[in-house]
Design a protein around this motif. Structure first.
Motif, PDB file in Angstrom:
ATOM      1  N   ARG A 190       8.910  -2.207   8.103  1.00 31.13           N
ATOM      2  CA  ARG A 190       7.838  -1.471   8.782  1.00 31.13           C
ATOM      3  C   ARG A 190       7.978  -1.487  10.298  1.00 31.13           C
ATOM      4  NH1 ARG A 190       2.283  -2.822   5.325  1.00 31.13           N
ATOM      5  NH2 ARG A 190       2.496  -1.041   3.890  1.00 31.13           N
ATOM      6  N   ARG A 195       5.406   3.583   7.768  1.00 34.06           N
ATOM      7  CA  ARG A 195       4.812   4.132   6.552  1.00 34.06           C
ATOM      8  C   ARG A 195       5.409   3.537   5.278  1.00 34.06           C
ATOM      9  NH1 ARG A 195       7.130  10.063   7.809  1.00 34.06           N
ATOM     10  NH2 ARG A 195       7.010   9.165   9.882  1.00 34.06           N
ATOM     11  N   ALA A 256       9.844   4.727   1.818  1.00 34.94           N
ATOM     12  CA  ALA A 256       9.137   5.399   2.905  1.00 34.94           C
ATOM     13  C   ALA A 256       9.306   6.899   2.741  1.00 34.94           C
ATOM     14  CB  ALA A 256       9.661   4.952   4.260  1.00 34.94           C
TER      15      ALA A 256
END
Length: 351
Positions: A190, A195, A256
């Motif tokens: 992250r 995301r 992601a």
């Protein structure tokens, strides 16, 4: 630097596959890539830069043994006339000649992906066995070193020039002996892709449906009610013990969503079958943990095309930056080695 020259009318140039490289690629770089794929690769005759003593003589080329059946001979220089006669790109200044058996299998299936151009070059029958391994390495080395491969017109092949795009190799893998728990790995990922979410194996179990053990199941009608209840109670105890003390996790992932650019995936798991270049590292003698950072494009057909369109290339460039950022962060967290999509080691400082 004195090196032998490749002649356009030489049988070696016409009847064997050629690895074509820029002038600034040293033979030591070729050797490193060879040992990455062929652990026992070694120079039987090292390349020499010494000038020949006699007039009209040429230095002998090096001979790099790849396998029991295949050798790579070179480097040779390429003059403009030879390049023109053989259809070689002008950017190619050095050539290595592959001496390998011609071994062909079935023709490629029509309509399948051909990112490396092998189906085009071997339209009548794809290489198999030693030729497949050797040609695959030629293409991988050309992609890594910014070169090309000239496929010889032998064994029914029409011959072709393959110029693999280095930018097409997006994925990276971090190999280490350190295991990060899922939450720790997610926090690392992250930092580059906020995301990202965990993708854990398995799903939650809500328990058996109501009524189990109270009525006979098909095939077990002969069981009396008391024995049926005891069997189901024992099964419940086993399920509870398994759920409260599950086996250690050995694989998980992070995902992601990149929108129009596809998905970024980080696949984490322990592996015992390792690429030769990683298996040779002492800490990996019993296996290693692999953190595979992969890009999954929205259009797989474009991804597998030899020359994808501009939209795909733009998405690939954006996703590639994220793949590099994640691999760097993971490497900082766990150490180890990084390999590219071809299985060659990458220096973190070169990313």
């Amino acid at each position: 630097m004195a090196l032998p020259a490749l002649a356009a009318d030489d049988d070696a140039a016409l009847q064997h596959h050629l690895l074509l490289l820029p002038a600034d690629v040293g033979h030591d770089e070729v050797e490193v890539l060879a040992t990455s794929r062929f652990p026992r690769a070694t120079w039987e005759t090292p390349p020499t830069t010494a000038r020949p003593r006699g007039r009209g003589q040429h230095p002998d080329p090096g001979v790099l043994r790849l396998s029991r059946h295949s050798t790579l001979v070179g480097p040779f220089t390429i003059d403009p006339g030879t390049a023109s006669a053989l259809g070689i790109p002008t950017s190619a200044a050095l050539a290595y000649v592959l001496h390998a058996p011609v071994e062909r299998g079935d023709a490629p299936w029509p309509g399948t992906g051909d990112r490396d151009g092998l189906a085009r070059a071997f339209a009548n029958g794809l290489p198999v066995r030693d030729e497949e391994r050797s040609v695959g390495w030629l293409v991988a080395a050309a992609r890594r070193l910014g070169g090309a491969v000239r496929v010889a017109a032998t064994g029914g092949s029409p011959g072709a020039l393959l110029v693999p795009d280095p930018a097409a190799a997006v994925d990276l893998t971090v190999w280490t002996d350190i295991w990060l728990e899922p939450d720790a790995a997610l926090s690392v990922v992250r930092r580059a892709v906020p995301r990202a979410e965990l993708n854990l194996p398995g799903t939650a179990w809500a328990g058996p449906p109501a009524g189990i053990g109270e009525r006979p199941a098909r095939g077990a009608e002969d069981l009396d009610d008391e024995l049926r209840r005891r069997l189901h109670a024992a099964a419940d105890d086993h399920d509870i013990a398994t759920l409260t003390a599950p086996p250690p996790m050995n694989a998980y992932g992070c995902l992601a969503d990149l929108g129009v650019d596809g998905m970024l995936a980080v696949e984490v798991g322990g592996e015992t079958t390792l690429p030769p270049v990683i298996a040779a590292v002492p800490w990996a003698s019993q296996g290693a943990v692999a953190y595979r950072v992969r890009w999954e494009p929205a259009d797989l057909e474009e991804h597998n095309a030899e020359r994808p369109g501009p939209e795909h290339r733009v998405a690939r460039a954006r996703a590639g930056e994220l793949v590099v950022a994640v691999a760097r962060l993971v490497h900082v967290a766990v150490g180890g080695e990084i390999t590219d999509e071809m299985g060659f080691v990458v220096d973190p400082e070169d990313l």
